[in-house]
Design an enzyme around this catalytic site. Structure first.
Site, PDB file in Angstrom:
ATOM      1  N   TYR A 146       5.316  11.286   9.848  1.00 56.03           N
ATOM      2  CA  TYR A 146       4.107  11.087   9.055  1.00 56.03           C
ATOM      3  C   TYR A 146       2.920  11.145   9.993  1.00 56.03           C
ATOM      4  CZ  TYR A 146       0.711   8.678   6.037  1.00 56.03           C
ATOM      5  OH  TYR A 146      -0.395   8.343   5.284  1.00 56.03           O
ATOM      6  N   ASP A 241       1.678  12.901  18.322  1.00 56.68           N
ATOM      7  CA  ASP A 241       1.043  11.879  17.489  1.00 56.68           C
ATOM      8  C   ASP A 241       1.472  10.522  18.031  1.00 56.68           C
ATOM      9  OD1 ASP A 241       0.503   9.938  15.593  1.00 56.68           O
ATOM     10  OD2 ASP A 241       1.061  11.181  13.880  1.00 56.68           O
ATOM     11  N   LYS A 269      -4.946   2.842  15.680  1.00 59.64           N
ATOM     12  CA  LYS A 269      -4.382   1.492  15.694  1.00 59.64           C
ATOM     13  C   LYS A 269      -4.847   0.650  16.891  1.00 59.64           C
ATOM     14  CE  LYS A 269      -0.580   2.869  12.710  1.00 59.64           C
ATOM     15  NZ  LYS A 269      -0.705   2.273  11.400  1.00 59.64           N
TER      16      LYS A 269
HETATM   17  N1  HOZ Z   1       0.816   4.212   6.618  1.00 59.91           N
HETATM   18  C1  HOZ Z   1       1.006   2.890   7.063  1.00 59.91           C
HETATM   19  C2  HOZ Z   1       2.368   2.647   7.556  1.00 59.91           C
HETATM   20  N2  HOZ Z   1       2.947   3.616   8.399  1.00 59.91           N
HETATM   21  C3  HOZ Z   1       0.688   1.896   5.988  1.00 59.91           C
HETATM   22  C4  HOZ Z   1      -0.699   1.427   6.060  1.00 59.91           C
HETATM   23  C5  HOZ Z   1      -1.027   0.290   5.101  1.00 59.91           C
HETATM   24  O1  HOZ Z   1      -0.502   0.245   4.010  1.00 59.91           O
HETATM   25  O2  HOZ Z   1      -1.849  -0.523   5.451  1.00 59.91           O
END
Ligand code: HOZ
Length: 429
Positions: A146, A241, A269
């Site tokens: 992802y 990534d 992050k």
């Molecule tokens: N895409 C995030 C986890 N890999 C989730 C982000 C969220 O829901 O805060």
């Protein structure tokens, strides 16, 4: 105890009226595990407190940024000091230079850095940059990886897309998606075949060096080396990534840990210390294709935002040296040993996968090396485990297909309590 108390229920009912699904990011809706989400009132260190007053040991860590725990005092102080000077300028500010120099100093292949506002933006911009640089359209991504929700990347994607059963999102034009070639991770034959067929058309390959959006699995020996060889031979830009793994798996992230030298890297992050942030960085000759020097457009009103820079700098400065990483490794090893023993003594087949402070337990007896393996996990068991742990005061990610995060603020007592809870819950599965 029911962690989703009356205040959480009332807030969620209200949220459903005004927010699609009641949440601003899909995984938070608990659809993968059933039930409604709890609302958080505050968080400190490794703990969060719900609006109903329950205290939980947290292994989501705001999905990765909270490497020093929640409300880390040094990060909070830096944000307060920055806020006093103004929350946004849209004019260059010194903190942007400090941040770029810090990232460049930590990640060997990064010569220049462009800040943006999220991991999604970073990956989307990196793909556009690779396309502009090579003059090619096609890209390879790996199934289950992802890279945010940019159109080209929301194809066979992990995280919420996978959790909700929509790895191919509606709204992505077929004309865009056709340029994305999806290859199984850790499959050298499939990778070779994709390069044999499309090699000279490939602008980029993007990967999570340690895929952590379909749970967590590691690159097998030789796979990354093959990837680097094929991309060099074909003039394809290799994008690592590191939005989740950057500065978490070590100062130079997963690429440092596995000896991969990508052309571009994306971050997020941790470098925002919990504020919205993203970054892309890499080889000067590629990065200089970005506007205003080059023809690839990329911009943002809040890019390099002083609060996000101040928070990120505070977070990165506390990661200097080995102490934080050694602590994370020790806590991770303690949790791993305890969780494996809990599963073994309850006779529940679990593949517990961990690297440093990231982990995932799959409920399967088979090893997990890619998405197809991850899909074999017994998700009904995961649901029961998740809710059982929540009732014991332990908050894990509400999906089988997300990684857990340990922070330096977790204590050995937190880990012991987690293992004790797991041993109890495992016996009920
Ligand atoms: N895409 C995030 C986890 N890999 C989730 C982000 C969220 O829901 O805060």
């Amino acid at each position: 105890m029911s962690v989703v108390g009356p205040k959480s229920e009332a807030l969620f009912a209200e949220a459903l009226k005004y927010i699609p699904g009641g949440v601003n990011s899909p995984v938070r809706a608990f659809r993968a595990v059933g039930g409604n989400p709890f609302f958080v009132d505050r968080a400190a260190g490794a703990h969060v407190w719900t609006v109903d007053g329950d205290e939980l040991i947290d292994y989501v860590g705001t999905w990765g940024p909270a490497i020093h725990g929640h409300a880390d005092p040094r990060t909070i102080a830096a944000v307060k000091a920055a806020a006093d000077r103004g929350t946004s300028f849209g004019i260059p500010n010194p903190l942007e230079v400090t941040m770029a120099a810090l990232i460049r100093g930590l990640v060997p292949g990064v010569e220049k850095v462009r800040m943006c506002n999220s991991g999604t933006e970073a990956c989307m911009s990196a793909i556009r940059l690779a396309r502009g640089f090579t003059g090619r359209d096609k890209i390879i991504k790996f199934d289950g990886c992802y890279h945010g929700h940019g159109d080209s990347l929301l194809v066979k994607a992990g995280s919420g897309a996978l959790t909700l059963g929509n790895p191919d999102s509606a709204g992505v034009p077929v004309d865009f998606a056709k340029h994305t070639i999806v290859v199984p991770f850790n499959d050298p034959e499939a990778l070779r075949a994709a390069f044999t067929r499309h090699g000279r058309e490939l602008a980029a390959v993007i990967l999570e060096v340690v895929p952590a959006n379909a749970g967590l699995y590691l690159p097998r020996p030789g796979f990354l080396e093959l990837l680097r060889t094929l991309t060099v031979e074909n003039g394809t830009v290799l994008i690592a990534d590191e939005v989740m793994t950057g500065f978490r798996l070590g100062p130079d992230g997963a690429q440092g840990r596995f000896g991969l030298k990508p052309d571009l890297s994306t971050f997020g992050k941790i470098i925002g210390g919990g504020l919205p942030v993203g970054a892309l960085g890499g080889r000067t000759d590629i990065m200089d294709f970005l506007a205003p020097l080059g023809p690839v457009y990329q911009a943002g009103t809040l890019s390099g935002n002083p609060l996000a820079m101040a928070a990120g700098i505070a977070a990165l400065e506390q990661l200097r040296g080995r102490a934080a990483y050694d602590r994370l490794e020790a806590l991770g090893a303690q949790l791993e040993a305890g969780m494996k023993e809990a599963a073994r003594s309850a006779n529940v087949p679990v593949q517990y996968q961990r690297i440093g402070s990231m982990f995932c337990g799959y409920f399967t007896a088979e090893p997990v090396h890619n998405l197809a393996d991850a899909m074999k996990s017994d998700r009904e068991r995961f649901k029961k485990f998740f809710h059982g742990m929540l009732e014991e005061g332990i908050y894990l990610a509400p999906s089988q297909f997300e990684a857990g995060f340990i922070s330096t603020a977790h204590s050995t007592t937190d880990i012991e309590a987690t293992v004790k809870a797991a041993a109890k819950v495992m016996r009920t599965l």
